[in-house]
Design a protein around this motif. Structure first.
Motif, mmCIF file in Angstrom:
data_model
loop_
_atom_site.group_PDB
_atom_site.id
_atom_site.type_symbol
_atom_site.label_atom_id
_atom_site.label_comp_id
_atom_site.label_asym_id
_atom_site.label_seq_id
_atom_site.Cartn_x
_atom_site.Cartn_y
_atom_site.Cartn_z
ATOM 1 N N LEU A 58 0.889 -1.614 0.026
ATOM 2 C CA LEU A 58 -0.240 0.411 -0.501
ATOM 3 C C LEU A 58 1.078 1.333 0.131
ATOM 4 C CD1 LEU A 58 -2.961 0.755 0.074
ATOM 5 C CD2 LEU A 58 -2.608 1.297 2.809
ATOM 6 N N THR A 81 -6.665 4.674 8.448
ATOM 7 C CA THR A 81 -6.847 3.543 9.879
ATOM 8 C C THR A 81 -7.745 2.511 9.421
ATOM 9 O OG1 THR A 81 -6.349 5.309 11.303
ATOM 10 C CG2 THR A 81 -6.762 3.587 12.173
ATOM 11 N N LEU A 84 -6.655 -0.033 6.646
ATOM 12 C CA LEU A 84 -5.239 -0.401 7.203
ATOM 13 C C LEU A 84 -6.004 -2.084 7.630
ATOM 14 C CD1 LEU A 84 -2.814 2.024 7.347
ATOM 15 C CD2 LEU A 84 -3.017 0.221 5.734
ATOM 16 N N ASP A 89 -2.541 -6.650 9.703
ATOM 17 C CA ASP A 89 -1.577 -6.118 10.385
ATOM 18 C C ASP A 89 -0.240 -6.551 9.668
ATOM 19 O OD1 ASP A 89 -1.225 -8.231 11.417
ATOM 20 O OD2 ASP A 89 -0.897 -7.290 13.361
ATOM 21 N N THR A 91 1.241 -5.822 6.784
ATOM 22 C CA THR A 91 0.599 -5.279 5.242
ATOM 23 C C THR A 91 1.659 -3.892 5.751
ATOM 24 O OG1 THR A 91 -1.978 -4.852 5.300
ATOM 25 C CG2 THR A 91 -0.499 -3.691 3.965
ATOM 26 N N VAL A 93 3.428 -0.701 4.518
ATOM 27 C CA VAL A 93 3.140 0.639 3.546
ATOM 28 C C VAL A 93 4.155 1.321 3.908
ATOM 29 C CG1 VAL A 93 1.617 2.735 4.715
ATOM 30 C CG2 VAL A 93 0.762 0.488 5.071
ATOM 31 N N ILE A 113 -1.232 5.265 10.883
ATOM 32 C CA ILE A 113 -0.849 3.943 10.449
ATOM 33 C C ILE A 113 -0.758 2.966 11.637
ATOM 34 C CG2 ILE A 113 1.048 2.448 9.495
ATOM 35 C CD1 ILE A 113 0.773 5.220 7.179
ATOM 36 N N SER A 116 -4.088 1.647 12.813
ATOM 37 C CA SER A 116 -4.595 0.831 12.624
ATOM 38 C C SER A 116 -3.872 -0.505 12.674
ATOM 39 C CB SER A 116 -4.551 0.627 11.227
ATOM 40 O OG SER A 116 -2.812 0.234 10.633
ATOM 41 N N VAL A 118 -0.525 -1.931 12.383
ATOM 42 C CA VAL A 118 0.495 -1.915 10.856
ATOM 43 C C VAL A 118 1.813 -1.621 11.829
ATOM 44 C CG1 VAL A 118 1.130 -1.831 8.377
ATOM 45 C CG2 VAL A 118 -0.653 -1.348 8.566
#
Length: 129
Positions: A58, A81, A84, A89, A91, A93, A113, A116, A118
């Motif tokens: 992403l 948020t 994501l 988690d 992912t 970014v 972020i 979320s 991540v």
């Protein structure tokens, strides 16, 4: 007296086909590299320690006016948020932004972020010449 007879010249076409296929693949790969893969064009900040990263799952783009773009859509921080959280988690970014973007916007995006869950976050930059 067969050995004295002339042989007809033959044009071998198989090597030519091989070369043409190689050129076709070469130019196809070259064209794919020339097509931008994500988002809009931004003027990235520069860094002397910038490294090449694998393609992000992403890409979050920050514009000079503070707008946040993800996958060709402008999102707010709560929308980012939620997006994501849906992606999970794991992912990866990458934050990419205009070099004139406000640092406070970058911090707000980092906070969104983190909310979320991540943990794999990178900031895009160009190498200094």
């Amino acid at each position: 007296m067969r050995y004295l007879s002339e042989k007809k010249a033959r044009i071998e076409i198989i090597p030519m086909i091989d070369i043409m296929l190689f050129l076709l693949v070469f130019f196809a790969m070259l064209m794919l590299k020339m097509i931008p893969t994500t988002g809009q064009v931004t003027k990235l900040p520069t860094s002397s320690t910038a490294q090449e990263l694998p393609s992000p799952k992403l890409l979050v783009e920050l514009k000079q006016d503070g707008a946040i773009w993800v996958e060709q859509q402008q999102l707010s921080l709560p929308q980012l948020t939620e997006k994501l959280k849906k992606m999970g988690d794991k992912t990866a970014v990458t934050i990419s932004g205009d070099k004139e973007a406000d640092l406070q916007v970058v911090m707000k995006v980092l906070d969104a972020i983190k909310l979320s869950g991540v943990t794999q976050v990178a900031i895009a930059a160009k190498t200094q010449n």
